[in-house]
Design an enzyme around this catalytic site. Structure first.
Site, mmCIF file in Angstrom:
data_model
loop_
_atom_site.group_PDB
_atom_site.id
_atom_site.type_symbol
_atom_site.label_atom_id
_atom_site.label_comp_id
_atom_site.label_asym_id
_atom_site.label_seq_id
_atom_site.Cartn_x
_atom_site.Cartn_y
_atom_site.Cartn_z
ATOM 1 N N GLU A 87 -3.553 7.232 2.003
ATOM 2 C CA GLU A 87 -4.072 7.466 3.396
ATOM 3 C C GLU A 87 -2.640 7.611 4.243
ATOM 4 O OE1 GLU A 87 -6.620 3.983 4.464
ATOM 5 O OE2 GLU A 87 -8.230 5.001 3.753
ATOM 6 N N ARG A 138 -1.186 -2.317 -4.478
ATOM 7 C CA ARG A 138 -2.773 -2.057 -4.365
ATOM 8 C C ARG A 138 -2.970 -0.506 -5.218
ATOM 9 N NH1 ARG A 138 -4.591 -0.885 0.929
ATOM 10 N NH2 ARG A 138 -6.412 -2.337 0.912
ATOM 11 N N LYS A 180 0.922 -1.233 -0.073
ATOM 12 C CA LYS A 180 0.003 -0.230 0.006
ATOM 13 C C LYS A 180 0.932 1.096 0.048
ATOM 14 C CE LYS A 180 -3.424 2.470 2.898
ATOM 15 N NZ LYS A 180 -4.148 2.443 4.105
ATOM 16 N N ASP A 210 -14.853 1.973 -1.097
ATOM 17 C CA ASP A 210 -14.225 1.265 -0.065
ATOM 18 C C ASP A 210 -15.122 0.307 0.511
ATOM 19 O OD1 ASP A 210 -12.169 0.459 1.807
ATOM 20 O OD2 ASP A 210 -12.433 2.309 2.910
ATOM 21 N N GLU A 270 -15.960 -4.456 8.017
ATOM 22 C CA GLU A 270 -15.866 -3.013 8.448
ATOM 23 C C GLU A 270 -17.215 -2.280 8.415
ATOM 24 O OE1 GLU A 270 -12.630 -1.328 6.409
ATOM 25 O OE2 GLU A 270 -12.979 0.709 7.557
ATOM 26 N N ARG A 278 -13.261 11.274 -5.008
ATOM 27 C CA ARG A 278 -12.294 10.005 -4.683
ATOM 28 C C ARG A 278 -12.813 8.816 -5.560
ATOM 29 N NH1 ARG A 278 -12.751 7.630 1.407
ATOM 30 N NH2 ARG A 278 -12.377 5.576 1.022
#
Ligand code: GCW
Length: 714
Positions: A306, A339, A302, A380, A408, A351
Site C-alpha cells: 500500500e 508483515r 510493513k 483483509d 474496521e 490480490r
C-alpha cells in the site's frame, strides 16, 4: 461504629455503581455479592506472604493485595519476607520446598512465564501457593488466582499448572505520533507523546495491568504505516518512559521501523538493505535504541505494501530487508516481525494470491530472529475469511498470527461483535500441511515445524475513550486475544463466560443470556453484512457501511465490484482452476474440498465460486433465496439481541445497560441498511424478487448509493 461502617460501605457501593463507566475493564474487584461465598473466601484468605522483598515481584503482590481487598471488602495484610500467610507467593529461590513439592521437571516446564497454583498443608493449615520459575510466572499466577475469585470458583483444593503456548502475545497499535489512530474508533491514542517522558498517565499503568492479567507480554506502540521520527533521540526517551512502566508487568515495547528511515532521518542517499552504509546505520540506530531501552523487543515492519517503502524499491526482496534488520537486532536478542500483508499497485494478479506468491519462495531464507506476521485471512480482516494459504506453506519460517481487534470491517465500535469465534475458527482450521494435517494453531504455536519463536498479535481497539474500546463489548475482544494467545484451545464460550462475570456480574440470568448473545454475534454480523462468502463490499476509504456498487477506486482491488463479480449469470469470485486459481495455494485436501461447489462450505462459497443465481443450495433453495434468507436473518437476529439485552435491565448498572441498548439500536438500523442496500443492488443482477413474507426495503437503491460520509473515522 457499626452504623458508620454501614454508611461508609454504602457510600463506597454507590460510588462504585455510579462509577461503572467501563474504565476498570475486567479488573473491577467489587466486593463479592454472594454472602456465603464471601464468608468462605474471607475465612480462607486472611493474609498474603511473600518470602522476599525482591522488587520484581512487586506488581504481583500489589495486584493481589488490591484485588483481594476489593473482592473481600476488607484489607488483606501483606507480609514481606515471611512465609506464614494463607496465600504464599514466590520463586523456588525463595521457597526451596517448591522444588521437591513440584518436582524439577515440572518446574523446568514452566519456563519463564508459567505458574502453578496449589493448595498445600503447612503447619497444620491449608495454604495456597502461587509460584513460578520466574517473576513473570508469579505475576500471571496472581492474576489467574484473582480471576478464580472474580468468577466465583471454588478454591479449597487447587492444583493448577499453566504455561503459555505462544511466546509473543502482542498488541499492535496503529497509533500515529499526532495521536490519531488509524482505524481507531475509541478516541485518540492513549500515548500522550507531547507530555512524555515527564508525565506518566495512570492509564499506562492500568493498560499494563489489564494486559498482564490476560498474558499479553508485548506492545507495538506505533502504526505500521510508520513515521521514522519515532526512531529519533527525543522520541526514544518517550518510548523509554513507557517501557519502564510496562517492564514491571512483563511487557516489552516494540516499534515499527520505516524502511526509508536511513534516508529520512539518517540523511543517507539510499535505504538499500545490501548497502553497507545502510546496514551500519541500522546497527547504530538499534544500539542507540537499546541504550534507552535495554529490553527493547524489536521491530514490526510493513514494507512494499500500500505504498510503503521497502526493499523492493531497490530490487531486493523481503528476506533481504528483514535480514538486515534482524542482524542489527540479534546481538541484543531482538526480533523482527515482517508483515506478509503485501499486494502491489501494479500487479494484475488476484490480490488473494499476492502474499503467498511473494513469501512462499523465500521460505528458509530468513534469519532465526525473524517471524513473518500473517493476517488471519488472505484479503483483509473481513467478517469471514478462509484461513490464509501461507499457514502450513512455509515450514522453515515461524509465522505469527495477526488478528484485528479494532472493527474496521465489522461495524466500528458501534456493533456488538464478539470475535473469539472468528479467532478460533481460524486456529482450528486444518491446513493439511505435511499430509498429516496440522491446524493453524499448531503452525503458529511452532509445534508443527519445531519453531521456538511463536507469536500472535491483535491490532488494538484501544483509545482514549473512558471505557478504552468505545463499545463496552469491544473489551471482550482485547480480552479474548490475550486469553487465546496464552491458550489457543480455549473455547469461546469459556472466554466469554469469564469475561462477563468479571466485567459485569456473576448473576446466572445475566451470564447465560449475554454469553448466548456474544457467541451468536459474529455469525449475525456475517449474515447482515457479507453472507455466504461475500467479502470487501464496504464503503470506499472509510469502510463504513455497504457499497457493493462502488467501482471508482484508483486501483481495481480496492473496488467492491472486483470482489463480488455480480453479473446476470451469478455472484462470487471464481478462484478455482477456471478462474484465478488461488485455490492452488492450499494443500490438495483443502483445495479439493473448496474447488468442488458441492463440497465447498456454504459459508465460504462466494470466496471461491461464481455461483449461478438459481444454483440449488444444500437446503434446496436457490442461491438468491438463500442470500435473502441470510440478510433477513441477520437483521432479525440483531432484534433478538436487542430483546435479550432489554431483559438485562435490572441485573446490571444503568450506565452500561443504556450504552449497550443505544448501540444495539444503531446496530439494528445499520444492519437494515446493509441488508437493503446489498439486496437491492444484487437484485439488479439477479432480477428475482425478494421472497414474499419479508418486509420490503423502505428506501431505494439510489437513496443508499447517494449516502456520503466525508467525516467517517478512518
Ligand atoms: O486493513 C487495511 C487498512 C489499512 C491498514 C492496512 C494494513 C495500517 O485499511 O488502514 O494500514 O490494512 O494492515 O497495513
Amino acid at each position: 461504629m457499626k452504623k458508620w461502617t454501614g454508611i461508609i460501605i454504602g457510600i463506597f457501593l454507590s460510588v462504585s455503581v455510579l462509577g461503572e463507566n467501563g474504565y476498570r475493564l475486567w479488573l473491577r474487584y467489587n466486593t463479592i455479592d454472594n454472602a456465603a461465598l464471601l464468608q468462605q473466601y474471607r475465612q480462607q484468605l486472611t493474609s498474603i506472604s511473600c518470602p522476599s522483598d525482591n522488587g520484581r515481584l512487586i506488581a504481583a503482590h500489589e495486584e493481589l493485595q488490591t484485588g483481594l481487598s476489593g473482592l473481600l471488602g476488607k484489607k488483606v495484610p501483606l507480609q514481606m519476607a515471611v512465609i506464614n500467610g494463607t496465600i504464599m507467593m514466590g520463586l523456588p529461590s525463595h521457597l526451596p520446598f517448591i522444588r521437591t513439592l513440584v518436582g524439577e521437571s515440572t518446574l523446568a516446564g514452566l519456563g519463564n512465564e508459567g505458574f502453578i497454583i496449589r493448595t498445600i498443608r503447612r503447619d497444620g493449615k491449608n495454604v495456597i501457593l502461587i509460584a513460578g520459575n520466574k517473576e513473570a510466572g508469579v505475576l500471571y499466577g496472581a492474576f489467574h488466582f484473582l480471576r478464580l475469585l472474580q468468577t466465583h470458583q471454588p478454591i479449597q483444593q487447587l492444583n493448577i499448572i499453566s504455561t503459555p503456548k505462544i511466546q509473543l502475545r502482542l498488541l499492535n497499535h496503529w497509533d500515529n505520533l499526532n495521536r490519531t489512530v488509524e482505524r481507531g474508533y475509541a478516541g485518540n491514542s492513549i500515548w500522550d507523546w507531547q507530555r512524555l517522558p515527564g508525565y506518566i498517565d495512570q492509564r499506562y499503568i492500568d493498560y499494563a495491568r489489564a494486559n498482564a492479567s490476560i498474558g499479553i507480554n508485548g506492545t507495538v506502540l506505533t502504526n505500521v504505516n510508520a513515521n521514522a521520527m519515532i526512531l529519533t533521540e527525543s522520541w526514544l526517551q518517550k518510548v523509554a518512559a513507557l517501557a519502564s512502566v510496562f517492564r514491571k508487568y512483563n511487557i516489552k515495547v516494540y516499534l515499527t521501523a520505516r524502511f526509508s528511515a536511513p534516508v529520512e532521518i539518517g540523511k543517507l542517499k539510499t535505504a538499500d538493505p545490501l548497502d553497507p552504509e545502510v546496514q551500519r546505520w541500522w546497527k547504530e540506530k538499534t544500539n542507540e535504541i537499546y541504550r534507552h531501552i535495554p529490553d527493547f523487543g524489536g521491530f514490526l515492519v510493513k514494507a512494499n505494501s500500500e505504498g510503503q517503502p521497502g526493499p523492493q524499491n531497490y530490487q531486493r526482496n523481503h528476506a533481504d530487508g528483514a535480514n538486515m534488520l534482524a542482524d542489527a537486532l540479534a546481538p541484543h536478542g531482538g526480533i523482527v516481525m515482517w508483515r506478509a500483508f503485501v499486494y502491489s499497485n501494479e500487479s494484475p494478479e488476484d490480490r488473494f494470491k499476492q502474499a503467498y506468491n511473494e513469501f512462499k519462495p523465500l521460505d528458509g531464507q530468513f534469519r532465526k530472529n525473524v517471524l513473518i506476521q500473517v493476517k488471519n485471512g488472505p484479503i483483509d480482516f473481513q467478517p469471514r475469511e478462509p484461513f490464509h494459504p501461507l499457514f502450513g506453506a512455509m515450514p522453515k519460517t515461524p509465522l505469527m498470527m495477526e488478528y484485528q481487534l479494532t472493527q474496521e470491517y465489522m461495524g466500528f465500535a458501534t456493533h456488538l461483535v464478539y470475535l473469539a469465534p472468528l479467532f478460533t475458527e481460524v486456529l482450528n482450521a486444518d491446513t493439511h500441511s505435511k499430509g498429516s494435517g496440522y491446524t493453524v494453531a499448531e503452525i503458529i504455536d511452532g509445534s508443527a515445524d519445531g519453531h521456538s519463536l511463536s507469536g500472535m498479535a491483535g491490532v488494538s481497539n484501544i483509545g482514549s475513550d473512558i471505557n478504552w474500546t468505545g463499545h463496552p463489548f469491544g473489551q471482550s475482544n482485547w480480552y479474548s486475544l490475550g486469553r487465546l494467545a496464552w491458550e489457543p484451545s480455549l473455547a469461546p464460550a469459556q472466554v466469554a463466560n469469564e469475561w462477563i462475570r468479571q466485567t459485569f456480574t456473576n448473576k446466572k440470568a445475566f451470564v447465560d443470556t449475554v454469553q448466548q448473545i456474544m457467541l451468536a454475534s459474529r455469525e449475525i454480523m456475517v449474515n447482515y453484512m457479507t453472507p455466504l462468502g461475500l467479502h470487501h463490499i464496504m464503503g470506499y476509504g472509510h469502510h463504513y457501511g455497504p457499497a457493493p456498487w462502488y467501482d471508482k477506486a484508483p486501483r481495481a482491488d480496492w473496488n467492491p465490484v472486483y470482489f463480488h463479480k455480480a453479473d446476470s449469470a451469478g455472484l462470487g469470485f471464481n478462484r478455482t482452476a477456471t478462474g484465478s486459481n488461488a485455490l492452488a495455494q492450499y494443500q490438495p485436501a483443502v483445495r479439493q474440498q473448496y474447488e468442488n461447489i458441492n463440497t465447498c462450505p456454504e459459508d465460504l462459497l462466494l470466496w471461491f465460486h461464481h455461483v449461478p443465481w438459481d444454483h440449488k443450495m444444500r437446503s434446496g433453495k436457490t442461491l438468491w433465496e438463500t442470500l435473502c434468507d441470510k440478510y433477513y436473518s441477520g437483521v432479525d437476529s440483531v432484534r433478538w439481541m436487542q430483546r435479550s439485552w432489554d431483559r438485562m435491565k435490572d441485573l446490571i448498572d444503568a450506565e452500561r445497560f443504556n450504552e449497550v441498548k443505544q448501540l444495539l439500536a444503531i446496530q439494528e438500523q445499520e444492519a437494515v441498511w446493509w441488508r437493503n442496500a446489498c439486496l437491492l443492488y444484487f437484485q439488479t443482477f439477479s432480477r428475482r424478487p425478494i421472497p414474499a413474507g419479508y418486509e420490503k426495503p423502505d428506501k431505494t437503491l439510489d437513496y443508499y448509493k447517494a449516502l456520503s460520509f466525508p467525516y467517517a473515522p478512518h
